[in-house]
Motif scaffolding. Sequence first.
Motif, short mmCIF file in Angstrom:
data_model
loop_
_atom_site.label_atom_id
_atom_site.label_comp_id
_atom_site.label_asym_id
_atom_site.label_seq_id
_atom_site.Cartn_x
_atom_site.Cartn_y
_atom_site.Cartn_z
N ARG A 121 -20.40 -15.51 -46.92
CA ARG A 121 -19.82 -14.78 -45.81
C ARG A 121 -19.83 -13.29 -46.11
N TRP A 122 -20.29 -12.49 -45.15
CA TRP A 122 -20.26 -11.05 -45.32
C TRP A 122 -18.81 -10.57 -45.47
N ILE A 123 -18.56 -9.78 -46.48
CA ILE A 123 -17.22 -9.27 -46.74
C ILE A 123 -17.16 -7.79 -46.32
N ARG A 124 -16.29 -7.50 -45.40
CA ARG A 124 -16.08 -6.10 -45.03
C ARG A 124 -15.31 -5.43 -46.15
N HIS A 125 -15.91 -4.40 -46.74
CA HIS A 125 -15.35 -3.78 -47.93
C HIS A 125 -15.35 -2.26 -47.78
N GLY A 175 -19.45 -17.49 -39.84
CA GLY A 175 -19.19 -16.39 -38.93
C GLY A 175 -20.40 -15.70 -38.37
N ASP A 193 -11.75 -7.34 -50.23
CA ASP A 193 -11.95 -7.95 -48.91
C ASP A 193 -10.95 -7.32 -47.95
N LEU A 194 -11.43 -6.43 -47.08
CA LEU A 194 -10.54 -5.70 -46.19
C LEU A 194 -9.94 -6.58 -45.10
N ASP A 195 -10.63 -7.67 -44.75
CA ASP A 195 -10.13 -8.55 -43.69
C ASP A 195 -9.06 -9.51 -44.19
N ARG A 196 -9.26 -10.04 -45.37
CA ARG A 196 -8.32 -11.04 -45.90
C ARG A 196 -7.38 -10.44 -46.95
N GLY A 197 -7.70 -9.27 -47.45
CA GLY A 197 -6.84 -8.61 -48.41
C GLY A 197 -7.09 -9.07 -49.84
#
Length: 296
Positions: free
Chosen positions: A182-186, A139, A255-259
């Motif tokens: 991968r950077w994880i939005r948290h 990404g 992981d806010l994007d994937r839950g």
Amino acid sequence: MTTFAALVSGTGWHVADLLRAADDLDVKLHALPFAEVSAAVGGAASGRVSAGGVELDGVDGVVVRMMPPGSLEQVVFRMDALLRLSAVGVPVWNPPRAVEAAVDKYLTLSLIERRGLPIPATWAGQSAEQGLAAFEELGGDVVVKPLFGSEGRGIVRISDRELAWRCFHMLEHTASVLYLQRWIRHPGHDLRLFVLRGRVLGAMRRSAQGGEWRTNVAIGGRAEAWRPDPQAERLAVAAAAALGAEFAGVDLIEDLDRGGLVVLEVNAVPGWRALARVTGIDVAAALLDALRDAAR
């Protein structure tokens, strides 16, 4: 009296805390430099493993507190000595294979993934050009970590391709392994759970401070006590078991994007200073008491 040895690298807060806890538990604890480990094969002393004048094959248990830096030969020999102790029946915590697996971030995640546990998308390799391809596949926003490392040191986030090119070629030039996640939005924090013999002893939430995205307490993160939910407990216990660790610091992040939660790392030589401070748990005493039970 129960006698333990702690293999250490220098002296510091954790060594002092172990000695304090040993005194409280009426346990004799030798704090011995890992760099002084020696072993004999053949002759009258065959099979003897020693450090600092203490015969380790004669103690009731060994705690691996810290593996000091060294050459490949030195590190391999130290692991061989731990394996020898395990082979003759001395409880070694953590077991050599768990220490070996946890010190290598790629091997750690490989073992965890095989258990079906959630992990961040990760790539490891030796070529800068392959690394750049992986950068795009992940990404174009990655965290680059040392394969061997702790406390958040040497970790950088890269979202610029030109910077990635420069970083990856430098790592290739220095014969380093490229390790990209991968950077994880948290939510701005992660979770550290201390697992001891298949249960969570205590947990804390670590929040980044002052514009820093890394949450490690050693580099300024703020820690607070946290009560884990059953899902987090199951995940941490399973991650420690995947490495065969008797005790471990397991890092989880949302992981806010994937839950959901994912396992970032498992530390088989974890620190507990911040955890003890924010929870009031006597981690050193719990660790030595559990080792004493295992040695009986």
